[in-house]
Design a protein around this motif. Sequence first.
Motif, PDB file in Angstrom:
ATOM      1  N   VAL A  96      51.153 -45.713  59.599  1.00 53.32           N
ATOM      2  CA  VAL A  96      50.632 -44.819  60.676  1.00 53.32           C
ATOM      3  C   VAL A  96      51.530 -43.311  60.620  1.00 53.32           C
ATOM      4  N   GLN A  97      50.640 -42.454  60.202  1.00 55.50           N
ATOM      5  CA  GLN A  97      51.145 -41.158  60.192  1.00 55.50           C
ATOM      6  C   GLN A  97      51.521 -40.203  61.445  1.00 55.50           C
ATOM      7  N   SER A  98      52.127 -39.197  61.141  1.00 55.94           N
ATOM      8  CA  SER A  98      52.484 -38.182  62.287  1.00 55.94           C
ATOM      9  C   SER A  98      51.143 -37.471  62.459  1.00 55.94           C
ATOM     10  N   GLY A  99      51.080 -36.617  63.577  1.00 58.24           N
ATOM     11  CA  GLY A  99      50.058 -35.921  63.892  1.00 58.24           C
ATOM     12  C   GLY A  99      49.683 -34.721  63.205  1.00 58.24           C
ATOM     13  N   ALA A 100      48.631 -33.876  63.412  1.00 60.99           N
ATOM     14  CA  ALA A 100      48.414 -32.562  62.708  1.00 60.99           C
ATOM     15  C   ALA A 100      49.337 -31.260  63.091  1.00 60.99           C
ATOM     16  N   GLU A 101      49.556 -30.496  61.991  1.00 54.31           N
ATOM     17  CA  GLU A 101      50.767 -29.311  62.084  1.00 54.31           C
ATOM     18  C   GLU A 101      50.083 -28.224  61.818  1.00 54.31           C
ATOM     19  N   VAL A 102      50.317 -27.179  62.434  1.00 53.70           N
ATOM     20  CA  VAL A 102      49.964 -25.941  62.073  1.00 53.70           C
ATOM     21  C   VAL A 102      51.214 -24.877  61.636  1.00 53.70           C
ATOM     22  N   LYS A 103      51.164 -24.280  60.607  1.00 52.27           N
ATOM     23  CA  LYS A 103      52.371 -23.696  60.156  1.00 52.27           C
ATOM     24  C   LYS A 103      52.046 -22.478  59.556  1.00 52.27           C
ATOM     25  N   LYS A 104      52.833 -21.514  59.462  1.00 51.61           N
ATOM     26  CA  LYS A 104      52.759 -20.111  58.887  1.00 51.61           C
ATOM     27  C   LYS A 104      53.065 -20.205  57.520  1.00 51.61           C
ATOM     28  N   PRO A 105      52.478 -19.289  56.708  1.00 50.99           N
ATOM     29  CA  PRO A 105      53.027 -19.006  55.289  1.00 50.99           C
ATOM     30  C   PRO A 105      54.622 -18.950  55.093  1.00 50.99           C
ATOM     31  N   GLY A 106      55.164 -19.714  54.198  1.00 57.82           N
ATOM     32  CA  GLY A 106      56.542 -19.561  53.943  1.00 57.82           C
ATOM     33  C   GLY A 106      57.547 -20.504  54.862  1.00 57.82           C
ATOM     34  N   ALA A 107      56.789 -21.153  55.866  1.00 54.22           N
ATOM     35  CA  ALA A 107      57.639 -22.378  56.480  1.00 54.22           C
ATOM     36  C   ALA A 107      57.385 -23.673  55.750  1.00 54.22           C
ATOM     37  N   SER A 108      58.242 -24.759  56.308  1.00 54.08           N
ATOM     38  CA  SER A 108      57.913 -25.940  55.851  1.00 54.08           C
ATOM     39  C   SER A 108      57.318 -26.734  56.845  1.00 54.08           C
ATOM     40  N   VAL A 109      56.869 -28.062  56.494  1.00 50.57           N
ATOM     41  CA  VAL A 109      56.293 -29.075  57.085  1.00 50.57           C
ATOM     42  C   VAL A 109      56.783 -30.337  56.811  1.00 50.57           C
ATOM     43  N   LYS A 110      57.035 -31.191  57.791  1.00 52.11           N
ATOM     44  CA  LYS A 110      57.362 -32.547  57.380  1.00 52.11           C
ATOM     45  C   LYS A 110      56.287 -33.414  58.056  1.00 52.11           C
ATOM     46  N   VAL A 111      55.830 -34.404  57.218  1.00 48.16           N
ATOM     47  CA  VAL A 111      54.791 -35.356  57.826  1.00 48.16           C
ATOM     48  C   VAL A 111      55.676 -36.590  57.704  1.00 48.16           C
ATOM     49  N   SER A 112      55.199 -37.405  58.695  1.00 50.38           N
ATOM     50  CA  SER A 112      56.225 -39.059  58.543  1.00 50.38           C
ATOM     51  C   SER A 112      55.088 -40.041  58.451  1.00 50.38           C
ATOM     52  N   CYS A 113      55.294 -41.247  58.150  1.00 48.72           N
ATOM     53  CA  CYS A 113      54.672 -42.414  57.739  1.00 48.72           C
ATOM     54  C   CYS A 113      55.229 -43.606  58.051  1.00 48.72           C
ATOM     55  N   LYS A 114      55.152 -44.249  59.273  1.00 49.62           N
ATOM     56  CA  LYS A 114      55.648 -45.399  59.702  1.00 49.62           C
ATOM     57  C   LYS A 114      54.990 -46.674  59.017  1.00 49.62           C
ATOM     58  N   ALA A 115      55.918 -47.499  58.427  1.00 49.60           N
ATOM     59  CA  ALA A 115      55.383 -48.607  57.422  1.00 49.60           C
ATOM     60  C   ALA A 115      55.791 -49.792  58.252  1.00 49.60           C
ATOM     61  N   SER A 116      54.724 -50.911  58.539  1.00 49.14           N
ATOM     62  CA  SER A 116      55.244 -52.206  59.260  1.00 49.14           C
ATOM     63  C   SER A 116      54.380 -53.195  58.520  1.00 49.14           C
ATOM     64  N   GLY A 117      54.685 -54.366  58.845  1.00 46.20           N
ATOM     65  CA  GLY A 117      54.038 -55.650  58.323  1.00 46.20           C
ATOM     66  C   GLY A 117      54.203 -55.908  56.996  1.00 46.20           C
ATOM     67  N   TYR A 118      55.341 -55.433  56.346  1.00 46.00           N
ATOM     68  CA  TYR A 118      55.818 -55.838  55.068  1.00 46.00           C
ATOM     69  C   TYR A 118      56.706 -57.022  55.246  1.00 46.00           C
ATOM     70  N   THR A 119      56.946 -58.087  54.152  1.00 43.13           N
ATOM     71  CA  THR A 119      57.734 -58.983  54.109  1.00 43.13           C
ATOM     72  C   THR A 119      58.922 -58.764  53.291  1.00 43.13           C
ATOM     73  N   PHE A 120      60.240 -58.739  53.803  1.00 40.83           N
ATOM     74  CA  PHE A 120      61.432 -58.728  53.276  1.00 40.83           C
ATOM     75  C   PHE A 120      61.842 -57.236  52.656  1.00 40.83           C
ATOM     76  N   ILE A 121      60.533 -56.670  51.584  1.00 39.05           N
ATOM     77  CA  ILE A 121      61.011 -55.415  51.008  1.00 39.05           C
ATOM     78  C   ILE A 121      60.137 -54.650  51.309  1.00 39.05           C
ATOM     79  N   ARG A 122      60.445 -53.284  51.810  1.00 41.05           N
ATOM     80  CA  ARG A 122      59.448 -52.140  52.344  1.00 41.05           C
ATOM     81  C   ARG A 122      58.680 -51.821  50.732  1.00 41.05           C
ATOM     82  N   PRO A 123      57.522 -51.574  50.769  1.00 33.66           N
ATOM     83  CA  PRO A 123      56.771 -51.012  49.589  1.00 33.66           C
ATOM     84  C   PRO A 123      57.179 -49.708  49.022  1.00 33.66           C
ATOM     85  N   TYR A 124      56.883 -49.177  47.840  1.00 33.48           N
ATOM     86  CA  TYR A 124      56.756 -47.754  47.213  1.00 33.48           C
ATOM     87  C   TYR A 124      55.801 -47.051  48.367  1.00 33.48           C
ATOM     88  N   ILE A 125      56.249 -45.771  48.443  1.00 34.36           N
ATOM     89  CA  ILE A 125      55.074 -45.188  49.325  1.00 34.36           C
ATOM     90  C   ILE A 125      54.847 -43.809  48.512  1.00 34.36           C
TER      91      ILE A 125
END
Lengths: 106, 121
Positions: free
Chosen positions: B5-34
Amino acid sequence: EVVMTQSPATLSVSPGSRATLSCRASESVRTKLAWYQHKPGQAPRLLIYDASTRVSGVPARFSGSGSGTEFSLTISSLQSEDFAIYFCQQYSPPWTFGQGTKVEIK
Amino acid sequence: QVQLVQSGAEVKKPGASVKVSCKASGYTFIRPYIHWVRQAPGQGLEWMGRIHPRDNSSLYAPKFRGRVTMTWDTSTSTSTSTVRMELSSLTFEDTAVYYCASRAPLGEWFDTWGQGALVIV
């Protein structure tokens, strides 16, 4: 990097008809090829991996074939829910994708 | 079966930075490569990089090296983890839908994808 080329860009097909989508790699990827289905606003869905292995739960009307540089995805009898964009991916680093084939209703 | 499940939409100005998150669930023991993949308007899918499940070591596409950083959130539970992708020095060409995707347990294909996050620059 391996360049993946899909054809055609758009395929107009009548429901119940057969659709064959092509994917070509710029160099051999052996059978390290996957096919995904993508509908607007949704997450892409894995259909086929290792060129021809169908994912559990994917209908049998979807089949993949090929090796080396030439691959195809066949949908034997198109259902309404199959109209979408399909893209191929080779999965040797760096991973690369085809531009996609849009399957639309004729 | 992994869910992303990812975070929502973002609006940024040129030169700025953006962070997008991704929540992983439902895996067994070891989380996967993302992996992170983006799709600009009218363009195909473009692979950006991937993060190792055990630490923050990452493999980035040459095009994004120096501008992208992928990290695991430190506040994770045994069954959920959040990975963040930060892209800096944004330009108009970075306007795209950004997807996270998990590597399949048995191979290098992507078995689950997030719903995508639109970033507009």
